[in-house]
Design a protein around this motif. Structure first.
Motif, PDB file in Angstrom:
ATOM      1  N   LEU A 145      47.654  69.018  53.360  1.00  0.00           N
ATOM      2  CA  LEU A 145      48.011  67.712  53.031  1.00  0.00           C
ATOM      3  C   LEU A 145      49.129  67.350  53.472  1.00  0.00           C
ATOM      4  O   LEU A 145      50.251  67.971  53.679  1.00  0.00           O
ATOM      5  CB  LEU A 145      47.877  67.293  51.483  1.00  0.00           C
ATOM      6  N   PHE A 146      49.309  65.817  53.897  1.00  0.00           N
ATOM      7  CA  PHE A 146      50.584  65.390  54.542  1.00  0.00           C
ATOM      8  C   PHE A 146      51.031  64.055  53.901  1.00  0.00           C
ATOM      9  O   PHE A 146      50.254  63.091  53.567  1.00  0.00           O
ATOM     10  CB  PHE A 146      50.382  64.901  55.852  1.00  0.00           C
ATOM     11  N   PHE A 147      52.395  64.006  53.113  1.00  0.00           N
ATOM     12  CA  PHE A 147      52.800  62.765  52.459  1.00  0.00           C
ATOM     13  C   PHE A 147      54.318  63.146  52.375  1.00  0.00           C
ATOM     14  O   PHE A 147      54.929  64.503  52.397  1.00  0.00           O
ATOM     15  CB  PHE A 147      52.243  62.604  51.151  1.00  0.00           C
ATOM     16  N   ALA A 148      54.989  62.037  52.418  1.00  0.00           N
ATOM     17  CA  ALA A 148      56.695  62.134  52.449  1.00  0.00           C
ATOM     18  C   ALA A 148      57.035  61.986  51.260  1.00  0.00           C
ATOM     19  O   ALA A 148      58.316  62.349  51.073  1.00  0.00           O
ATOM     20  CB  ALA A 148      56.825  60.839  53.363  1.00  0.00           C
ATOM     21  N   GLU A 149      56.458  61.661  50.309  1.00  0.00           N
ATOM     22  CA  GLU A 149      57.181  61.618  48.781  1.00  0.00           C
ATOM     23  C   GLU A 149      57.313  62.733  48.005  1.00  0.00           C
ATOM     24  O   GLU A 149      56.357  63.589  48.449  1.00  0.00           O
ATOM     25  CB  GLU A 149      56.400  60.187  47.995  1.00  0.00           C
ATOM     26  N   ASP A 150      57.927  62.748  47.090  1.00  0.00           N
ATOM     27  CA  ASP A 150      57.601  63.891  46.142  1.00  0.00           C
ATOM     28  C   ASP A 150      56.344  63.878  45.512  1.00  0.00           C
ATOM     29  O   ASP A 150      55.772  62.664  45.313  1.00  0.00           O
ATOM     30  CB  ASP A 150      58.862  63.935  45.238  1.00  0.00           C
ATOM     31  N   ALA A 151      55.818  65.125  44.919  1.00  0.00           N
ATOM     32  CA  ALA A 151      54.519  65.105  44.384  1.00  0.00           C
ATOM     33  C   ALA A 151      53.966  64.133  43.483  1.00  0.00           C
ATOM     34  O   ALA A 151      52.924  63.817  43.503  1.00  0.00           O
ATOM     35  CB  ALA A 151      54.081  66.645  44.396  1.00  0.00           C
ATOM     36  N   ARG A 152      54.954  64.204  42.578  1.00  0.00           N
ATOM     37  CA  ARG A 152      54.836  63.376  41.334  1.00  0.00           C
ATOM     38  C   ARG A 152      54.929  61.723  41.771  1.00  0.00           C
ATOM     39  O   ARG A 152      53.615  61.024  41.395  1.00  0.00           O
ATOM     40  CB  ARG A 152      56.043  63.402  40.313  1.00  0.00           C
ATOM     41  N   THR A 153      55.464  61.413  42.636  1.00  0.00           N
ATOM     42  CA  THR A 153      55.502  59.988  43.210  1.00  0.00           C
ATOM     43  C   THR A 153      54.026  59.841  43.884  1.00  0.00           C
ATOM     44  O   THR A 153      53.522  58.798  43.720  1.00  0.00           O
ATOM     45  CB  THR A 153      56.484  59.523  44.045  1.00  0.00           C
ATOM     46  N   LYS A 154      53.748  60.771  44.832  1.00  0.00           N
ATOM     47  CA  LYS A 154      52.523  60.507  45.615  1.00  0.00           C
ATOM     48  C   LYS A 154      51.231  60.558  44.629  1.00  0.00           C
ATOM     49  O   LYS A 154      50.148  59.829  44.892  1.00  0.00           O
ATOM     50  CB  LYS A 154      52.325  61.752  46.467  1.00  0.00           C
ATOM     51  N   ALA A 155      51.105  61.425  43.375  1.00  0.00           N
ATOM     52  CA  ALA A 155      50.286  61.367  42.278  1.00  0.00           C
ATOM     53  C   ALA A 155      50.175  59.950  41.949  1.00  0.00           C
ATOM     54  O   ALA A 155      49.179  59.518  41.485  1.00  0.00           O
ATOM     55  CB  ALA A 155      50.591  62.317  41.387  1.00  0.00           C
ATOM     56  N   LEU A 156      51.329  59.427  41.422  1.00  0.00           N
ATOM     57  CA  LEU A 156      51.389  58.003  40.973  1.00  0.00           C
ATOM     58  C   LEU A 156      50.832  56.948  41.822  1.00  0.00           C
ATOM     59  O   LEU A 156      50.003  56.227  41.453  1.00  0.00           O
ATOM     60  CB  LEU A 156      52.805  57.423  40.653  1.00  0.00           C
ATOM     61  N   LEU A 157      51.112  57.240  43.023  1.00  0.00           N
ATOM     62  CA  LEU A 157      50.742  56.411  43.981  1.00  0.00           C
ATOM     63  C   LEU A 157      49.074  56.264  44.198  1.00  0.00           C
ATOM     64  O   LEU A 157      48.538  55.461  44.035  1.00  0.00           O
ATOM     65  CB  LEU A 157      51.166  56.449  45.365  1.00  0.00           C
ATOM     66  N   ILE A 158      48.464  57.636  44.212  1.00  0.00           N
ATOM     67  CA  ILE A 158      47.009  57.814  44.371  1.00  0.00           C
ATOM     68  C   ILE A 158      46.391  57.183  42.953  1.00  0.00           C
ATOM     69  O   ILE A 158      45.259  56.614  43.053  1.00  0.00           O
ATOM     70  CB  ILE A 158      46.741  59.210  44.780  1.00  0.00           C
ATOM     71  N   MET A 159      46.992  57.557  41.872  1.00  0.00           N
ATOM     72  CA  MET A 159      46.283  57.500  40.694  1.00  0.00           C
ATOM     73  C   MET A 159      46.310  55.869  40.393  1.00  0.00           C
ATOM     74  O   MET A 159      45.573  55.441  39.756  1.00  0.00           O
ATOM     75  CB  MET A 159      46.739  58.338  39.584  1.00  0.00           C
ATOM     76  N   THR A 160      47.520  55.235  40.646  1.00  0.00           N
ATOM     77  CA  THR A 160      47.262  53.816  40.422  1.00  0.00           C
ATOM     78  C   THR A 160      46.724  53.242  41.456  1.00  0.00           C
ATOM     79  O   THR A 160      45.839  52.059  40.919  1.00  0.00           O
ATOM     80  CB  THR A 160      48.753  53.164  40.762  1.00  0.00           C
ATOM     81  N   ASN A 161      46.414  53.370  42.779  1.00  0.00           N
ATOM     82  CA  ASN A 161      45.435  53.077  43.622  1.00  0.00           C
ATOM     83  C   ASN A 161      43.881  52.909  43.109  1.00  0.00           C
ATOM     84  O   ASN A 161      43.216  52.168  43.040  1.00  0.00           O
ATOM     85  CB  ASN A 161      45.393  53.798  44.870  1.00  0.00           C
ATOM     86  N   LEU A 162      43.617  54.441  42.528  1.00  0.00           N
ATOM     87  CA  LEU A 162      42.152  54.586  41.868  1.00  0.00           C
ATOM     88  C   LEU A 162      42.187  53.842  40.457  1.00  0.00           C
ATOM     89  O   LEU A 162      41.095  52.959  40.526  1.00  0.00           O
ATOM     90  CB  LEU A 162      42.063  56.267  41.583  1.00  0.00           C
ATOM     91  N   ALA A 163      43.123  53.967  39.627  1.00  0.00           N
ATOM     92  CA  ALA A 163      42.776  53.243  38.288  1.00  0.00           C
ATOM     93  C   ALA A 163      42.770  51.726  38.328  1.00  0.00           C
ATOM     94  O   ALA A 163      41.824  51.098  37.956  1.00  0.00           O
ATOM     95  CB  ALA A 163      44.012  53.537  37.435  1.00  0.00           C
ATOM     96  N   ALA A 164      43.569  50.915  39.288  1.00  0.00           N
ATOM     97  CA  ALA A 164      43.585  49.597  39.571  1.00  0.00           C
ATOM     98  C   ALA A 164      42.428  49.157  40.572  1.00  0.00           C
ATOM     99  O   ALA A 164      41.929  48.131  40.296  1.00  0.00           O
ATOM    100  CB  ALA A 164      45.149  48.984  39.825  1.00  0.00           C
ATOM    101  N   GLY A 165      41.994  50.049  41.346  1.00  0.00           N
ATOM    102  CA  GLY A 165      41.027  49.727  42.115  1.00  0.00           C
ATOM    103  C   GLY A 165      39.517  49.664  41.410  1.00  0.00           C
ATOM    104  O   GLY A 165      38.846  48.740  41.910  1.00  0.00           O
ATOM    105  N   VAL A 166      39.487  50.482  40.501  1.00  0.00           N
ATOM    106  CA  VAL A 166      38.161  50.452  39.655  1.00  0.00           C
ATOM    107  C   VAL A 166      38.276  49.219  38.941  1.00  0.00           C
ATOM    108  O   VAL A 166      37.277  48.346  38.792  1.00  0.00           O
ATOM    109  CB  VAL A 166      38.351  51.646  38.518  1.00  0.00           C
ATOM    110  N   GLN A 167      39.374  48.713  38.245  1.00  0.00           N
ATOM    111  CA  GLN A 167      39.547  47.367  37.668  1.00  0.00           C
ATOM    112  C   GLN A 167      39.353  46.343  38.543  1.00  0.00           C
ATOM    113  O   GLN A 167      38.605  45.271  38.145  1.00  0.00           O
ATOM    114  CB  GLN A 167      41.119  47.249  37.054  1.00  0.00           C
ATOM    115  N   LEU A 168      39.896  46.333  39.687  1.00  0.00           N
ATOM    116  CA  LEU A 168      39.720  45.411  40.731  1.00  0.00           C
ATOM    117  C   LEU A 168      38.335  45.084  41.109  1.00  0.00           C
ATOM    118  O   LEU A 168      37.699  44.082  41.423  1.00  0.00           O
ATOM    119  CB  LEU A 168      40.562  45.671  41.888  1.00  0.00           C
ATOM    120  N   ALA A 169      37.651  46.426  41.245  1.00  0.00           N
ATOM    121  CA  ALA A 169      36.224  46.237  41.635  1.00  0.00           C
ATOM    122  C   ALA A 169      35.449  45.357  40.660  1.00  0.00           C
ATOM    123  O   ALA A 169      34.280  44.887  41.047  1.00  0.00           O
ATOM    124  CB  ALA A 169      35.631  47.346  41.647  1.00  0.00           C
TER     125      ALA A 169
END
Lengths: 190, 190
Positions: A145-169
């Motif tokens: 995997l490739f990402f520039a942020e620290d792992a916690r931050t990348k986890a935050l980015l991904i999980m907020t994408n998913l969580a709000a993505g489901v709401q938005l849907a």
DNA sequence: TATAATACTTACTTACTAATAAGTAAAAAA
DNA sequence: TTTTTTACTTATTAGTAAGTAAGTATTATA
């Protein structure tokens, strides 16, 4: 002739979990649950004296579920990207169930929740974030995997994408969620 | 001696907006509003006969607010990255108000909302997403911003980061939101 | 100055909420 | 076989919700 108590209790829990994710803590009642099971309101109170007890048990079952998922992923030989996809798939499935993730659900109602439950919610949330961060960090270490942020931050980015993505849907449709899913998986590959 | 009606109506609207973002549609009552204004329950019904009327007006004011923001940004000479920061700042501010964004709030309660309001919510959501997508697309064209996805998808990614970031901050604290904010601004710069 | 509209209050209704007390039938334990 | 426990039902309570009808000052209009 009453059914085996544990069955009824499990069914109450299952229905309540669904309702929590569908309409939120303040929008479902003991009556909603009892009607689905063809029992009386008071029977639900027999198993869960207060709504707070019920919510606490729901959150605790999610903590157990995610602990199991965590150990499952830890022992799994799946490529890291597929482990991330496991999360994405879980969230995609929520849309079909007309649900959002529990963390999003309780976050929206957070200031109306019983105090005792909040601590369990904090535990659950950090469990999930920690698990995702671990998957990401391992994946990066292994060159998967490739990402520039620290792992916690990348986890935050991904999980907020998913969580709000489901709401938005719920509002704009599932297509937007799929765009999000595709994009975040692609990002991790380069 | 009753106050000027428009004042009271505006105050009802303002309080209701805050409550909607703080506790959600199903967790606030006309009594919550009337108590804050030292008027009676029925006085709120005078201005907004039903809760649906009130919710519809709230959503409509947000549509107006965002249309204004849209035209403000369209005419602005701010660097694109600062325009994105405007959104991030708005969401950060919500945390201090113990609130989440309206779109997240109504999304969580979506299946309990009056049907007529849902259409306005869809309009509002696409307005916001379109505006952000426009800012992003222009910024990329001008060489100010960098991202691989189409503009709508990148708007989805950013807005879900912000919306769920604000929700998550209720549980794990504002620091996580700041990590998200910093990361997504940094991503756009390279 | 009379009339009408505005912005409320008082008082109420209907419906639902969580929660409880008391009773009951069946199953399990002694 | 008696007793106790389990899993409920019946019936009720106190509280709150949205909503309404009727009345009352105050303000604006004719």
């Amino acid at each position: 002739m009453p059914a085996k108590s544990t069955d009824t209790k499990q069914e109450i829990l299952s229905i309540a979990r669904d309702l929590l994710k569908k309409v939120g803590y303040n929008a479902f009642s003991y009556s909603d649950i009892s009607k689905q099971l063809n029992i009386k309101n008071a029977a639900v109170h027999y198993h869960y004296p207060t709504k707070e007890d019920l919510l606490a048990d729901i959150v605790n079952t999610y903590i157990e579920d995610y602990k199991q998922l965590e150990s499952g992923l830890a022992h799994s030989t799946l490529p890291a990207i597929d482990k991330v996809s496991v999360f994405a798939d879980r969230y995609a499935h929520l849309i079909d169930l007309q649900s959002i993730c529990i963390i999003g659900s309780v976050a929206s109602d957070f200031y109306t929740l019983p105090e005792a439950v909040k601590d369990r919610v904090i535990l659950l949330t950090n469990l999930v974030l920690g698990m995702v961060a671990n998957v990401l960090e391992k994946g990066r270490t292994n060159g998967e995997l490739f990402f520039a942020e620290d792992a916690r931050t990348k986890a935050l980015l991904i999980m907020t994408n998913l969580a709000a993505g489901v709401q938005l849907a719920r509002i704009t449709g599932k297509k937007d969620f799929e765009s999000i899913r595709t994009a975040l998986i692609a990002q991790l590959k380069k």
